[in-house]
Design a protein around this motif. Structure first.
Motif, short mmCIF file in Angstrom:
data_model
loop_
_atom_site.label_atom_id
_atom_site.label_comp_id
_atom_site.label_asym_id
_atom_site.label_seq_id
_atom_site.Cartn_x
_atom_site.Cartn_y
_atom_site.Cartn_z
N ARG A 11 0.86 -1.26 -0.05
CA ARG A 11 -0.17 0.12 -0.04
C ARG A 11 0.84 1.24 0.04
O ARG A 11 0.27 2.35 -0.30
N GLN A 12 2.22 0.98 0.40
CA GLN A 12 2.86 2.48 0.39
C GLN A 12 3.46 2.77 -1.06
O GLN A 12 3.61 3.68 -1.47
N LEU A 13 3.21 1.77 -1.88
CA LEU A 13 3.47 1.81 -3.25
C LEU A 13 2.15 2.13 -4.12
O LEU A 13 2.24 2.92 -5.21
N ALA A 14 1.27 1.36 -3.73
CA ALA A 14 0.03 1.52 -4.40
C ALA A 14 -1.23 1.78 -3.51
O ALA A 14 -1.68 0.79 -3.09
N PRO A 15 -1.41 3.00 -3.05
CA PRO A 15 -2.34 3.35 -2.07
C PRO A 15 -3.87 2.77 -2.13
O PRO A 15 -4.46 2.34 -1.26
N ALA A 16 -4.40 2.56 -3.37
CA ALA A 16 -5.34 2.15 -3.61
C ALA A 16 -5.56 0.92 -3.18
O ALA A 16 -4.92 -0.22 -3.60
N PRO A 17 -6.66 0.21 -2.52
CA PRO A 17 -6.47 -1.05 -1.97
C PRO A 17 -6.43 -2.28 -2.97
O PRO A 17 -5.77 -3.25 -2.94
N ASP A 18 -7.52 -2.00 -4.21
CA ASP A 18 -7.41 -3.06 -5.30
C ASP A 18 -6.02 -3.04 -5.87
O ASP A 18 -5.07 -3.90 -6.31
N ALA A 19 -5.27 -1.61 -6.09
CA ALA A 19 -4.23 -1.71 -6.74
C ALA A 19 -3.17 -2.35 -5.82
O ALA A 19 -2.03 -3.06 -6.42
N ALA A 20 -3.04 -2.23 -4.44
CA ALA A 20 -2.31 -2.72 -3.52
C ALA A 20 -2.06 -4.08 -3.74
O ALA A 20 -1.12 -5.03 -3.82
N PHE A 21 -3.34 -4.89 -3.78
CA PHE A 21 -3.65 -6.25 -3.84
C PHE A 21 -2.96 -6.62 -5.11
O PHE A 21 -2.30 -7.75 -5.12
N ASP A 22 -3.21 -6.06 -6.30
CA ASP A 22 -2.78 -6.66 -7.66
C ASP A 22 -1.51 -6.50 -7.49
O ASP A 22 -0.76 -7.44 -8.04
N LEU A 23 -0.76 -5.38 -6.86
CA LEU A 23 0.73 -5.38 -6.84
C LEU A 23 1.24 -6.53 -6.12
O LEU A 23 2.31 -7.09 -6.46
N LEU A 24 0.80 -6.81 -5.08
CA LEU A 24 1.22 -7.94 -4.26
C LEU A 24 1.10 -9.29 -5.00
O LEU A 24 2.04 -10.20 -4.84
N LEU A 25 0.01 -9.39 -5.55
CA LEU A 25 -0.34 -10.60 -6.50
C LEU A 25 0.75 -10.75 -7.43
O LEU A 25 1.33 -12.00 -7.87
N ARG A 26 1.14 -9.73 -8.17
CA ARG A 26 2.26 -9.84 -9.26
C ARG A 26 3.75 -10.07 -8.63
O ARG A 26 4.40 -10.97 -9.32
N ILE A 27 4.03 -9.41 -7.60
CA ILE A 27 4.85 -9.78 -7.05
C ILE A 27 5.18 -11.19 -6.42
O ILE A 27 6.17 -11.89 -6.48
N ALA A 28 4.13 -11.86 -5.77
CA ALA A 28 4.05 -13.02 -5.28
C ALA A 28 4.13 -13.87 -6.34
O ALA A 28 4.79 -14.95 -6.17
N ALA A 29 3.47 -13.70 -7.75
CA ALA A 29 3.72 -14.60 -8.64
C ALA A 29 4.92 -14.79 -9.19
O ALA A 29 5.26 -15.80 -9.50
N ALA A 30 5.49 -13.68 -9.39
CA ALA A 30 7.13 -13.49 -9.91
C ALA A 30 7.87 -14.38 -8.86
O ALA A 30 8.59 -15.28 -9.26
N ALA A 31 7.91 -14.05 -7.73
CA ALA A 31 8.74 -14.90 -6.69
C ALA A 31 8.30 -16.39 -6.64
O ALA A 31 9.31 -17.36 -6.86
N HIS A 32 7.12 -16.89 -6.76
CA HIS A 32 6.70 -18.20 -6.65
C HIS A 32 7.28 -18.72 -7.91
O HIS A 32 7.72 -20.15 -7.89
#
Length: 204
Positions: free
Chosen positions: A143-164
């Motif tokens: 959320r510090q990088l993408a303040p909107a809740p949906d955008a933060a969730f989407d950002l975390l999904l992309r990051i977790a998917a890359a790591a996975h």
């Protein structure tokens, strides 16, 4: 004449039946995957009767859910340590990705049971709670990088998917089998996540 010493019956485990079954099952997951063994096999591996698991677990899924819960707890510990090493959110997420890769490499059985057992979290409240705690650790950083809740969730999904994905590729030997493969993949994961976290999409 000294009387013979009485042996403990097989399966007593000093009152630690539950943990003995969990350890035996985790070994079997490491050898065959989360779907490659039965409760009876876990019982034999632990040295207990085939009826013993039902004193603690309703079925095999309940036992796997306990192992997956342990997996999430271990992740939470590792990820918290990783993100606490920096105050910069992009670097925190990069460190998370590196820690994710290392968790998959160092705890392959926990990784597999957490992500590949196909457990229904609605049936296992403790497992769902453990997973939510991991997400709750990381979402505030996103959320510090993408303040909107949906955008933060989407950002975390992309990051977790890359790591996975990188963690799975490492496990499959795509990056080689030498000792340097793990550290190289950690660095690759961190670089990838930095690019995602600081890209134009991060703040949308």
């Amino acid at each position: 004449m000294t009387p013979p010493t009485k042996r403990r019956p097989v399966g007593h485990h000093h009152g630690d039946l539950r943990n003995s079954l969990l350890r035996a099952s985790l070994e079997l997951v490491g050898e065959r995957g989360p779907h490659g063994f039965t409760l009876a096999e876990a019982s034999r591996r632990a040295g207990v009767s085939v009826a013993a698991p039902y004193k603690h677990f309703a079925d095999r899924d309940a036992l796997l859910a306990e192992l997956a819960t342990q997996g999430y707890r271990e992740q939470h510990h590792r990820f918290a340590t990783a993100i606490n090493a920096s105050d910069d959110p992009a670097e925190q997420l990069a460190s998370f990705a590196a820690a994710y890769v290392r968790f998959a490499a160092e705890e392959p059985a926990l990784f597999d049971v957490t992500f590949n057992a196909g457990l229904d979290k609605s049936r296992h409240a403790e497992l769902a709670s453990a997973g939510d705690r991991v997400a709750g650790l990381l979402l505030p950083v996103a959320r510090q990088l993408a303040p909107a809740p949906d955008a933060a969730f989407d950002l975390l999904l992309r990051i977790a998917a890359a790591a996975h994905g990188l963690a799975v590729f490492l496990r499959q030997g795509l990056f080689g089998m030498a000792g340097a493969a793990l550290s190289d993949t950690e660095e690759r994961a961190a670089r990838t996540v930095r690019a995602i976290a600081t890209g134009d999409g991060a703040r949308s």
